[in-house]
Design an enzyme around this catalytic site. Structure first.
Site, mmCIF file in Angstrom:
data_model
loop_
_atom_site.group_PDB
_atom_site.id
_atom_site.type_symbol
_atom_site.label_atom_id
_atom_site.label_comp_id
_atom_site.label_asym_id
_atom_site.label_seq_id
_atom_site.Cartn_x
_atom_site.Cartn_y
_atom_site.Cartn_z
ATOM 1 N N GLU A 79 -0.027 -15.081 -0.952
ATOM 2 C CA GLU A 79 -0.457 -15.331 -2.321
ATOM 3 C C GLU A 79 -1.681 -16.228 -2.328
ATOM 4 O OE1 GLU A 79 3.846 -15.250 -4.601
ATOM 5 O OE2 GLU A 79 3.144 -17.131 -3.764
ATOM 6 N N CYS A 138 -7.261 -21.206 -4.719
ATOM 7 C CA CYS A 138 -6.426 -21.820 -3.690
ATOM 8 C C CYS A 138 -6.081 -20.699 -2.699
ATOM 9 C CB CYS A 138 -5.183 -22.408 -4.343
ATOM 10 S SG CYS A 138 -4.108 -23.235 -3.179
ATOM 11 N N CYS A 185 4.425 -20.820 7.277
ATOM 12 C CA CYS A 185 3.843 -22.022 7.888
ATOM 13 C C CYS A 185 4.887 -22.618 8.819
ATOM 14 C CB CYS A 185 3.470 -23.026 6.798
ATOM 15 S SG CYS A 185 2.660 -24.512 7.437
ATOM 16 N N CYS A 209 7.066 -28.975 5.910
ATOM 17 C CA CYS A 209 7.044 -30.127 4.997
ATOM 18 C C CYS A 209 8.214 -29.998 4.014
ATOM 19 C CB CYS A 209 5.717 -30.203 4.258
ATOM 20 S SG CYS A 209 4.314 -30.381 5.384
ATOM 21 N N CYS A 267 7.832 -28.377 0.324
ATOM 22 C CA CYS A 267 6.951 -27.218 0.165
ATOM 23 C C CYS A 267 7.738 -25.911 0.210
ATOM 24 C CB CYS A 267 5.906 -27.252 1.282
ATOM 25 S SG CYS A 267 4.911 -25.770 1.357
ATOM 26 N N GLY A 300 0.227 -22.003 4.464
ATOM 27 C CA GLY A 300 -0.225 -22.217 5.835
ATOM 28 C C GLY A 300 -0.968 -23.516 6.071
ATOM 29 N N GLU A 301 -1.007 -23.910 7.335
ATOM 30 C CA GLU A 301 -1.785 -25.069 7.790
ATOM 31 C C GLU A 301 -3.083 -24.511 8.372
ATOM 32 O OE1 GLU A 301 -2.089 -28.532 8.173
ATOM 33 O OE2 GLU A 301 -3.826 -27.888 9.325
ATOM 34 N N SER A 310 -7.850 -28.283 3.743
ATOM 35 C CA SER A 310 -6.817 -29.313 3.660
ATOM 36 C C SER A 310 -5.859 -29.191 4.839
ATOM 37 C CB SER A 310 -6.031 -29.141 2.353
ATOM 38 O OG SER A 310 -4.994 -30.094 2.292
ATOM 39 N N ASN A 363 0.784 -37.896 1.306
ATOM 40 C CA ASN A 363 2.148 -37.887 0.735
ATOM 41 C C ASN A 363 3.105 -39.014 1.098
ATOM 42 O OD1 ASN A 363 1.488 -35.397 -0.521
ATOM 43 N ND2 ASN A 363 1.875 -34.385 1.421
ATOM 44 N N ASN A 388 6.014 -30.475 -8.542
ATOM 45 C CA ASN A 388 6.544 -29.375 -9.361
ATOM 46 C C ASN A 388 7.812 -28.863 -8.715
ATOM 47 O OD1 ASN A 388 4.423 -28.545 -11.364
ATOM 48 N ND2 ASN A 388 3.256 -28.732 -9.457
ATOM 49 N N CYS A 398 0.976 -26.396 -6.888
ATOM 50 C CA CYS A 398 0.938 -26.903 -5.518
ATOM 51 C C CYS A 398 2.320 -26.881 -4.886
ATOM 52 C CB CYS A 398 0.434 -28.338 -5.520
ATOM 53 S SG CYS A 398 -1.233 -28.452 -6.123
HETATM 54 S S1 SF4 Z 1 1.918 -24.956 3.690
HETATM 55 FE FE1 SF4 Z 1 1.106 -27.053 3.811
HETATM 56 S S2 SF4 Z 1 2.602 -28.302 2.696
HETATM 57 FE FE2 SF4 Z 1 3.596 -26.329 3.157
HETATM 58 S S3 SF4 Z 1 4.702 -26.650 5.107
HETATM 59 FE FE3 SF4 Z 1 2.672 -25.852 5.610
HETATM 60 S S4 SF4 Z 1 1.395 -27.680 5.964
HETATM 61 FE FE4 SF4 Z 1 3.234 -28.346 4.863
#
Ligand code: SF4
Length: 353
Positions: A97, A110, A117, A121, A124, A166-167, A198, A222, A296, A339
């Site tokens: 997405e 975005c 990922c 986190c 997330c 994703g990272e 990011s 965070n 959120n 987010c």
């Molecule tokens: S997408 Fe970003 S916030 Fe979500 S788990 Fe991966 S690194 Fe963490």
């Protein structure tokens, strides 16, 4: 039409130099590469047939050695605030997405860099998918080109944030190829100030990122102490706050630029005055600003949104300590586009909105 031949490289997976090598390999003069790149990025050609200035013969020879993947959203959901979430079904059956956010005079996208990922986190929704695979450069660029088509004429797509699924630094090679075309004169010509990568804190790859691209940098921060960050962001167990700070202090920044620290406020978890004080102390000497975002809640989330008064108080604590702290409105929460809410449900599946 025959299906795509995956033995042939996708033109949008290649660097600009790679496109030139391909054309030279076909016996063409190097200037042809410029024309092809313009078709790919300036005009956003969706198939070889649209590359009308190349001549039929060259188009056919190009199609014999390369393919051109086009992404079109399978589903677009529009939130009450105009935010649009696009769902892309990829060739291997996976889905990602991206979220197009209209502002007063421009739009921001975005973008996702991976299917799922591996960084887990705690707050997330993407983390719940686990890691499936990296996106190719063509799949990253395909999201951007689709969003450019979808953006309203009076709100053109000018800003990108790699804050989707994703990272990005776990997929650095592909990210850098995509960025070459996003920022390059031959490509989408987006401003390096308006394209932000990011990271959750992939410390070992930050220097390489800074050397390779002038794009802006954000860190998903965070938590202002290691105990809490270890819990919320497992990446911190490998690269802790001291390691992150040391690397960010050495990050190549132009004189007028700052690193953005993204701080999602989780009700009762990281939103107290002492956390603001720790955050302010941590930033000492670092050219940065802080973006505060109220969490959120998404289905299954273990956290709740902070009280509005708590958010205000947290921001004020930072401002009182001379930290630039902006309150960012999260957009598109009613369609799970805000987010941390991206989880790429299959097209047609209920989204709960
Ligand atoms: S997408 Fe970003 S916030 Fe979500 S788990 Fe991966 S690194 Fe963490």
């Amino acid at each position: 039409m025959p299906g795509p031949n995956h033995n042939k490289p996708d033109l949008r997976d290649l660097t600009a130099e790679g496109v030139q090598d391909l054309l030279v390999g076909l016996g063409e003069k190097p200037f042809r590469a410029r024309q092809v790149l313009q078709w790919l990025y300036k005009h956003g050609a969706r198939d070889f047939g649209q590359m009308s200035s190349l001549g039929k013969d060259l188009r056919a020879r190009l199609a014999s050695v390369a393919r051109l993947q086009d992404l079109e959203p399978a589903q677009v959901q529009t939130a009450a605030d105009g935010t649009r979430k696009m769902l892309f079904n990829l060739a291997d059956g996976s889905a990602v997405e991206s979220v197009l956010i209209p502002e007063a005079e421009h739009s921001t996208l975005c973008v996702s860099s991976q299917v799922g990922c591996r960084r887990a986190c705690a707050f997330c929704a993407t983390a719940g998918l686990g890691f499936r695979r990296n996106l190719s450069p063509a799949e990253v660029l395909g999201q951007v080109l689709a969003a450019r088509r979808l953006a309203e004429a009076d709100k053109p797509l000018t800003n990108l944030v790699f804050m989707g699924m994703g990272e990005p630094l776990d997929n650095l090679d592909n990210l850098l190829i995509a960025l070459q075309h996003i920022l390059g004169d031959h490509g989408l010509q987006m401003s390096q100030r308006k394209v932000t990568v990011s990271t959750a804190g992939r410390v070992d790859r930050l220097a390489a990122l800074g050397r390779a691209t002038p794009a802006a940098l954000a860190v998903s921060f965070n938590a202002p102490n290691d105990a809490l960050r270890d819990e919320l962001m497992p990446i911190n167990r490998k690269w802790n706050l001291a390691a992150l700070k040391k690397t960010l202090m050495a990050y190549p920044l132009k004189p007028t630029r700052r690193i953005t620290l993204e701080y999602v406020l989780l009700g009762g978890v990281n939103d107290r005055a002492e956390h603001a004080a720790q955050l302010a102390a941590w930033t000492k000497g670092l050219k940065c600003k802080v973006n505060l975002i109220a969490f959120n809640p998404h289905p299954g989330a273990a956290f709740s949104a902070p009280e509005p008064a708590t958010v205000q108080a947290f921001q004020q604590e930072l401002i009182d300590r001379h930290i630039t702290a902006l309150l960012r409105q999260s957009r598109g929460a009613d369609i799970d586009a805000a987010c941390g809410q991206l989880a790429a449900k299959e097209a047609g599946e209920e989204t709960g909105s």
